[in-house]
Design an enzyme around this catalytic site. Sequence first.
Site, short mmCIF file in Angstrom:
data_model
loop_
_atom_site.label_atom_id
_atom_site.label_comp_id
_atom_site.label_asym_id
_atom_site.label_seq_id
_atom_site.Cartn_x
_atom_site.Cartn_y
_atom_site.Cartn_z
N HIS A 151 4.91 13.69 -6.99
CA HIS A 151 6.30 13.88 -6.57
C HIS A 151 7.05 12.56 -6.72
CE1 HIS A 151 4.48 12.40 -2.90
NE2 HIS A 151 5.65 12.28 -2.31
N HIS A 189 8.87 10.59 -4.78
CA HIS A 189 9.10 9.56 -3.75
C HIS A 189 8.62 8.19 -4.27
CE1 HIS A 189 9.58 12.38 -0.05
NE2 HIS A 189 10.74 12.03 -0.57
N ASP A 248 7.06 5.66 -3.15
CA ASP A 248 5.70 5.13 -2.94
C ASP A 248 4.69 5.80 -3.88
OD1 ASP A 248 6.25 7.43 -1.32
OD2 ASP A 248 4.46 7.05 -0.12
N HIS A 249 5.16 6.70 -4.73
CA HIS A 249 4.28 7.35 -5.70
C HIS A 249 4.66 7.02 -7.14
CE1 HIS A 249 2.24 10.04 -2.71
NE2 HIS A 249 3.29 9.61 -2.02
N HIS A 276 6.51 20.05 0.68
CA HIS A 276 6.91 18.71 1.13
C HIS A 276 8.43 18.72 1.28
CE1 HIS A 276 6.31 14.49 1.77
NE2 HIS A 276 6.74 14.07 0.60
N ASP A 294 1.79 14.83 -1.47
CA ASP A 294 2.16 14.95 -0.06
C ASP A 294 2.51 16.40 0.24
OD1 ASP A 294 1.98 12.25 -0.29
OD2 ASP A 294 4.02 11.80 0.40
N HIS A 303 -3.45 8.59 1.76
CA HIS A 303 -2.08 8.54 2.27
C HIS A 303 -2.11 8.36 3.80
CE1 HIS A 303 2.26 9.76 2.44
NE2 HIS A 303 2.26 9.31 1.22
ZN ZN Z 1 6.36 11.90 -0.19
#
Ligand code: ZN
Length: 319
Positions: free
Chosen positions: A63, A65, A67-68, A140, A211, A269
């Site tokens: 996804h 976001h 942090d990914h 998510h 997530d 995570h």
């Molecule tokens: Zn996320």
Amino acid sequence: MQLLFLGTGAGMPSKQRNTSALILKLLEERGTVWLFDCGEATQHQILHTTIKPRKIEKIFITHMHGDHIFGLPGLLGSRSFQGGDEPLEIYGPVGIKDYVTMTLKISRTHLTYPIVFHELVEGKVFEDRLMTVETRLLDHVIPSYGFRISQHPLPPKLQINKALLLGVPKGPLLAALKNGQDVELSDGTWVRSSDVTDAEERGFIVTILGDSRFCQAAIELAYDADVLVHEATFDGSAIKMAGEYGHSTVFEAAETARRANAHTLIMNHISARFLPEDEKLLLKQMREIHTCGFIARDFMEFEWIQHEKKIRKKQGSHL
Ligand SMILES: [Zn+2]
């Protein structure tokens, strides 16, 4: 097949855990590695391993976001500097192509290799003679996908000595037997393939999720998996908060593994709120529901043992 965790933290990096990234090493199977998510500084983490960026054949993004994905442009540039000229395939949610092409364009980064983008829709996203990758949408706060990677059954092994004893000459007849064909020898006798080959062996099933809240799609993706990689951002007491933020608790990760009949659960995570000493509690909570599992740490590595049909943690595999 090995799984090498490069980043196991949630949201932002901590001293113990970098943001999300996971390498699926397929060196014996296809001579390459696949990367799942690419949080900031993933390429720095790679420096502490034996992974060569040019060996990365495919990148799967769960996804969008930060942090990914914030490690992606830098890694792509370095792959180019290090002589990568093999094409790279990137699979990710709608927007992944814009994100990558825009950052490369604005930073005037020219790559020595082509990128093929696959913006995800649910279903089979890759298949060749060795493996299949299927994806499903999870639950998510933005579209987040999970992946089920299945290795096709391994071709039956030929028992060469047995075949030679039966009078099969070296050469094409041996190859035919290995491929499942019965053959006729020059003296008119027949040798059956099944008499000189071992049974076909099943391959592995790895499920890697982005997530997600607890959801049915995750259970289906993980059905009978040998290993399930599941986020566990919260401990078991925080079910309400986990739901509000679109995440799962340890209990929910374990419940997904249990319902899916997955063998080994690896939780990642992990929130920076948890210190290494809290892992005992998290594992205790997990074991109330699912017995076989681990909390991933950065640089922890797991390997698939084909003859045991099991995944095992490599000893001393984290810094
Ligand atoms: Zn996320």
